[in-house]
Design a protein around this motif. Structure first.
Motif, PDB file in Angstrom:
ATOM      1  N   VAL A  95       0.764  -1.352   0.140  1.00  0.00           N
ATOM      2  CA  VAL A  95       0.017  -0.038   0.034  1.00  0.00           C
ATOM      3  C   VAL A  95       1.043   1.306   0.004  1.00  0.00           C
ATOM      4  CG1 VAL A  95      -1.504   1.262   1.321  1.00  0.00           C
ATOM      5  CG2 VAL A  95      -2.188  -1.217   1.222  1.00  0.00           C
ATOM      6  N   VAL A  96       1.994   1.271   0.785  1.00  0.00           N
ATOM      7  CA  VAL A  96       2.683   2.505   0.727  1.00  0.00           C
ATOM      8  C   VAL A  96       3.445   2.513  -0.398  1.00  0.00           C
ATOM      9  CG1 VAL A  96       4.695   3.506   2.178  1.00  0.00           C
ATOM     10  CG2 VAL A  96       2.844   2.241   3.350  1.00  0.00           C
ATOM     11  N   LEU A  97       4.096   1.352  -0.862  1.00  0.00           N
ATOM     12  CA  LEU A  97       4.919   1.586  -2.069  1.00  0.00           C
ATOM     13  C   LEU A  97       3.955   2.142  -3.358  1.00  0.00           C
ATOM     14  CD1 LEU A  97       6.847  -1.830  -2.057  1.00  0.00           C
ATOM     15  CD2 LEU A  97       7.858   0.676  -1.880  1.00  0.00           C
ATOM     16  N   MET A  98       2.876   1.498  -3.269  1.00  0.00           N
ATOM     17  CA  MET A  98       1.929   2.111  -4.554  1.00  0.00           C
ATOM     18  C   MET A  98       1.761   3.495  -4.355  1.00  0.00           C
ATOM     19  SD  MET A  98       1.982  -0.484  -6.554  1.00  0.00           S
ATOM     20  CE  MET A  98       1.198   0.870  -7.869  1.00  0.00           C
ATOM     21  N   ALA A  99       1.564   4.259  -3.098  1.00  0.00           N
ATOM     22  CA  ALA A  99       1.486   5.572  -2.808  1.00  0.00           C
ATOM     23  C   ALA A  99       2.801   6.214  -3.342  1.00  0.00           C
ATOM     24  CB  ALA A  99       0.942   6.001  -1.488  1.00  0.00           C
ATOM     25  N   LEU A 100       3.628   5.857  -3.284  1.00  0.00           N
ATOM     26  CA  LEU A 100       4.859   6.321  -3.274  1.00  0.00           C
ATOM     27  C   LEU A 100       5.082   6.276  -4.993  1.00  0.00           C
ATOM     28  CD1 LEU A 100       7.426   4.674  -1.119  1.00  0.00           C
ATOM     29  CD2 LEU A 100       6.684   7.208  -1.082  1.00  0.00           C
ATOM     30  N   VAL A 101       4.625   5.195  -5.628  1.00  0.00           N
ATOM     31  CA  VAL A 101       4.476   5.112  -7.220  1.00  0.00           C
ATOM     32  C   VAL A 101       3.540   6.529  -7.647  1.00  0.00           C
ATOM     33  CG1 VAL A 101       3.507   3.842  -9.214  1.00  0.00           C
ATOM     34  CG2 VAL A 101       5.084   2.752  -7.513  1.00  0.00           C
ATOM     35  N   ALA A 102       2.533   6.699  -7.187  1.00  0.00           N
ATOM     36  CA  ALA A 102       1.543   7.764  -7.587  1.00  0.00           C
ATOM     37  C   ALA A 102       2.251   9.021  -7.405  1.00  0.00           C
ATOM     38  CB  ALA A 102       0.330   7.581  -6.787  1.00  0.00           C
ATOM     39  N   ARG A 103       3.081   9.299  -6.329  1.00  0.00           N
ATOM     40  CA  ARG A 103       3.626  10.456  -5.955  1.00  0.00           C
ATOM     41  C   ARG A 103       4.926  10.637  -7.144  1.00  0.00           C
ATOM     42  NH1 ARG A 103       7.649  11.938  -1.104  1.00  0.00           N
ATOM     43  NH2 ARG A 103       8.963  10.202  -1.897  1.00  0.00           N
ATOM     44  N   GLU A 104       5.564   9.605  -7.471  1.00  0.00           N
ATOM     45  CA  GLU A 104       6.413   9.665  -8.530  1.00  0.00           C
ATOM     46  C   GLU A 104       5.933  10.196 -10.051  1.00  0.00           C
ATOM     47  OE1 GLU A 104      10.334  10.011  -8.683  1.00  0.00           O
ATOM     48  OE2 GLU A 104       9.307   8.990  -6.941  1.00  0.00           O
ATOM     49  N   LEU A 105       4.671   9.866 -10.022  1.00  0.00           N
ATOM     50  CA  LEU A 105       3.907   9.967 -11.320  1.00  0.00           C
ATOM     51  C   LEU A 105       3.329  11.436 -11.135  1.00  0.00           C
ATOM     52  CD1 LEU A 105       2.612   6.547 -12.119  1.00  0.00           C
ATOM     53  CD2 LEU A 105       4.267   7.884 -13.513  1.00  0.00           C
ATOM     54  N   ASP A 106       3.794  12.261 -10.044  1.00  0.00           N
ATOM     55  CA  ASP A 106       3.038  13.641 -10.029  1.00  0.00           C
ATOM     56  C   ASP A 106       1.810  13.561  -9.393  1.00  0.00           C
ATOM     57  OD1 ASP A 106       3.861  16.177  -9.912  1.00  0.00           O
ATOM     58  OD2 ASP A 106       2.463  16.870 -11.737  1.00  0.00           O
ATOM     59  N   GLY A 107       1.443  12.539  -8.624  1.00  0.00           N
ATOM     60  CA  GLY A 107       0.024  12.661  -8.010  1.00  0.00           C
ATOM     61  C   GLY A 107       0.258  13.249  -6.457  1.00  0.00           C
ATOM     62  N   GLY A 108      -0.696  14.270  -6.342  1.00  0.00           N
ATOM     63  CA  GLY A 108      -0.739  14.824  -5.056  1.00  0.00           C
ATOM     64  C   GLY A 108      -1.421  13.974  -3.774  1.00  0.00           C
ATOM     65  N   PRO A 109      -1.575  14.603  -2.749  1.00  0.00           N
ATOM     66  CA  PRO A 109      -2.184  13.662  -1.554  1.00  0.00           C
ATOM     67  C   PRO A 109      -3.460  13.061  -2.035  1.00  0.00           C
ATOM     68  CG  PRO A 109      -1.329  15.882  -0.842  1.00  0.00           C
ATOM     69  CD  PRO A 109      -1.250  15.887  -2.298  1.00  0.00           C
ATOM     70  N   ALA A 110      -4.437  13.569  -2.757  1.00  0.00           N
ATOM     71  CA  ALA A 110      -5.678  12.953  -3.155  1.00  0.00           C
ATOM     72  C   ALA A 110      -5.445  11.672  -3.667  1.00  0.00           C
ATOM     73  CB  ALA A 110      -6.507  13.925  -3.641  1.00  0.00           C
ATOM     74  N   ALA A 111      -4.605  11.553  -4.732  1.00  0.00           N
ATOM     75  CA  ALA A 111      -4.216  10.513  -5.546  1.00  0.00           C
ATOM     76  C   ALA A 111      -3.501   9.515  -5.016  1.00  0.00           C
ATOM     77  CB  ALA A 111      -3.308  10.949  -6.866  1.00  0.00           C
ATOM     78  N   GLN A 112      -2.870   9.827  -4.106  1.00  0.00           N
ATOM     79  CA  GLN A 112      -2.061   8.811  -3.187  1.00  0.00           C
ATOM     80  C   GLN A 112      -2.808   8.299  -2.170  1.00  0.00           C
ATOM     81  OE1 GLN A 112       1.432  10.703  -1.160  1.00  0.00           O
ATOM     82  NE2 GLN A 112       1.708  12.236  -2.960  1.00  0.00           N
ATOM     83  N   PHE A 113      -3.884   8.832  -1.604  1.00  0.00           N
ATOM     84  CA  PHE A 113      -4.922   8.136  -0.869  1.00  0.00           C
ATOM     85  C   PHE A 113      -5.799   7.318  -1.690  1.00  0.00           C
ATOM     86  CE2 PHE A 113      -9.361   8.076   0.416  1.00  0.00           C
ATOM     87  CZ  PHE A 113      -9.000   7.783   1.717  1.00  0.00           C
ATOM     88  N   MET A 114      -6.049   7.794  -2.787  1.00  0.00           N
ATOM     89  CA  MET A 114      -6.993   6.930  -3.849  1.00  0.00           C
ATOM     90  C   MET A 114      -6.197   5.588  -4.038  1.00  0.00           C
ATOM     91  SD  MET A 114      -9.412   9.079  -6.209  1.00  0.00           S
ATOM     92  CE  MET A 114      -7.983  10.081  -7.015  1.00  0.00           C
ATOM     93  N   VAL A 115      -4.939   5.891  -4.291  1.00  0.00           N
ATOM     94  CA  VAL A 115      -4.090   4.631  -4.856  1.00  0.00           C
ATOM     95  C   VAL A 115      -3.939   3.551  -3.498  1.00  0.00           C
ATOM     96  CG1 VAL A 115      -1.945   3.786  -5.138  1.00  0.00           C
ATOM     97  CG2 VAL A 115      -2.813   5.652  -6.669  1.00  0.00           C
ATOM     98  N   ALA A 116      -3.944   4.238  -2.313  1.00  0.00           N
ATOM     99  CA  ALA A 116      -3.706   3.397  -1.052  1.00  0.00           C
ATOM    100  C   ALA A 116      -4.851   2.744  -0.826  1.00  0.00           C
ATOM    101  CB  ALA A 116      -3.381   4.228   0.241  1.00  0.00           C
TER     102      ALA A 116
END
Length: 475
Positions: free
Chosen positions: A85-106
């Motif tokens: 879950v944490v790794l996928m949030a980091l992937v989203a951040r690497e793709l320029d995802g903000g907190p909302a995108a990271q939350f959705m990914v998690a």
């Protein structure tokens, strides 16, 4: 500028997921693979004929640290998926995802059907998903930040992943095809990329040497799997891409593919998904081989729809509820067979009925006079049956299935045998065979062991050492 990581929301989801998985860990019973891993963990090796050593050794560690119980063996899978879950949030951040995108990914990762299955039971998938996620994250750092030293870290992660499954090669092949087809091709001349490849080979070397010195058993195993279920897997491939993590995740992954395709820096990784899909279909592999890449595309999709996050978050919650019913032991075992869940989630059906199976086999053994029972052996058709009997303490159990063949043959004194899931060819090796029992799991669930006859066979007509090669089979 690098986006901040939504630590609070992401770690909250990961910790909550870990707690839920542990709380539900005693549900149903051991999965057949867990029973097998218990056996393999007692025979440490650099590899086995059907898999590398990481998952069996983690089973050994879980048993040693947390006890030889269902929960004990499932602590590491639950922790592994929480890390995913944490790794996928980091992937989203690497793709320029903000907190909302990271939350959705998690949220979507934590509640995806296959992530929940992998967190509930110890499967090779339990550790393959985070290993793929970590590798993809490091590749994205190398591609997006133009910091080529990250290829060294990616190579190290690829090498480590080979100790769990060799499927990480599909990600490497997919990236290579993507770079050749869509670029940036200049990366193929980068010494950092090739240094990373060398790191991967060096770390994987003991694993590779095992394969070389043992005649590449993984290729034999792959061919057996393709012959056994290849046609079925090809038919199921497309519909199961929608079910792996739920249809909402799959729809968002489609948005993610478009986003990554439009960004030339990461287009090669987008291409990795259709390449992996094609390789899976050609080889007749399992439909979940693409799971790591679906999660990557899902992360990119969350970045694309971040502005409309509220409606997508609601959809992900509903997606997660459906996934939980499929993946977790929420439906009582007594009615599980009356639902479509075992057809979708084979892990659930293969986790029910082992105590009844053991009782049927042990009951036949107990009909023998003490002196004959002391010499009798038990032969099983698959590793789940072997593992269930071994876990219950039934002595002198043997099987020709996969790695278990290496732990035979039975002693020559074992001329009386209880045979379960053994065909007429095996029974014909005895002077007499009589059906003594029938397995009944007590919940009317149609799994492989339900309704299986248990035979008592006496008078083995040839020595075990002579006939043992005949018992070997891969599936």
């Amino acid at each position: 500028m690098e986006r901040p990581l939504a630590w609070r929301s992401v770690t909250s989801i990961a910790v909550l997921l870990f707690g839920v998985l542990l709380a539900l860990s005693p549900g149903y019973g051991y999965h057949r693979d867990e029973l097998y891993f218990r056996v393999l963990s007692e025979h440490p090796a650099w590899g086995y004929v059907d898999q590398p050593p990481l998952t069996p050794m983690l089973a050994r560690a879980g048993i040693a640290l947390f006890g030889d119980t269902l929960t004990g063996i499932r602590v590491f899978p639950a922790l592994s998926i929480a890390i995913l879950v944490v790794l996928m949030a980091l992937v989203a951040r690497e793709l320029d995802g903000g907190p909302a995108a990271q939350f959705m990914v998690a949220l979507g990762t934590a509640t995806g059907a296959y992530a929940l299955m992998a967190g509930h039971s110890m499967l090779t998938l339990s550790f393959d998903l985070p290993l793929w996620a970590a590798t993809i994250l490091l590749m994205l750092k190398a591609l997006l930040r133009e910091q080529p030293r990250w290829w060294l870290a990616a190579g190290a992660m690829i090498g480590l992943a080979t100790y769990n499954k060799h499927l990480i090669a599909m990600l490497v092949i997919g990236l290579a095809v993507g770079l050749l087809a869509a670029g940036p091709r200049r990366l193929l001349a980068s010494p950092w990329l090739w240094a990373g490849a060398l790191v991967a080979v060096v770390i994987a070397l003991p694993n590779l040497l095992y394969q070389i010195t043992n005649g590449w058993p993984q290729l034999t195993m792959a061919a057996a799997l393709s012959e056994d279920k290849g046609a079925e897997m090809r038919v199921l491939f497309v519909p199961m891409q929608l079910v792996l993590f739920g249809p909402v995740v799959s729809i968002m992954a489609a948005f993610g593919f478009v986003r990554m395709w439009r960004d030339r820096r990461v287009r090669a990784l987008a291409i990795a998904y259709p390449v992996a899909a094609a390789l899976t279909l050609i080889s007749g592999g399992r439909f979940d081989y693409t799971g790591g890449l679906i999660l990557m595309l899902f992360a990119a999709g969350c970045v694309s729809v971040e502005a409309a996050g509220r409606s997508w978050r609601t959809a992900l919650v509903l997606n997660g509820l459906g996934s939980a019913l499929i993946a977790l032991p929420l439906i009582p075992a007594s009615v599980l067979g009356a639902t479509p869940v075992p057809a979708i989630n084979e892990v659930s059906g293969e986790s029910v009925g082992w105590p009844e199976f053991v009782a049927a086999v042990d009951g036949v053994l107990r009909t023998l006079p003490p002196d004959e029972r002391a010499r009798a052996v038990v032969m099983t058709g698959n590793y789940g049956e072997y593992g269930a009997l071994a876990q219950a303490g039934v002595p002198r159990v043997y099987s020709g299935h996969n790695q278990l063949w290496e732990y035979g043959p039975p002693p020559e004194s074992g001329t009386t045998a209880v045979l379960v899931n053994i065909g007429p060819g095996g029974r014909a090796l005895f002077a007499s065979c009589e059906r003594k029992a029938m397995v009944d799991n007590g919940v009317d669930l149609d799994n492989e062991e339900q309704g299986m006859p248990v035979y008592l066979c006496q008078g083995l007509e040839r020595p075990w050492s002579t006939i043992w090669p005949m018992w070997r089979h891969f599936s």
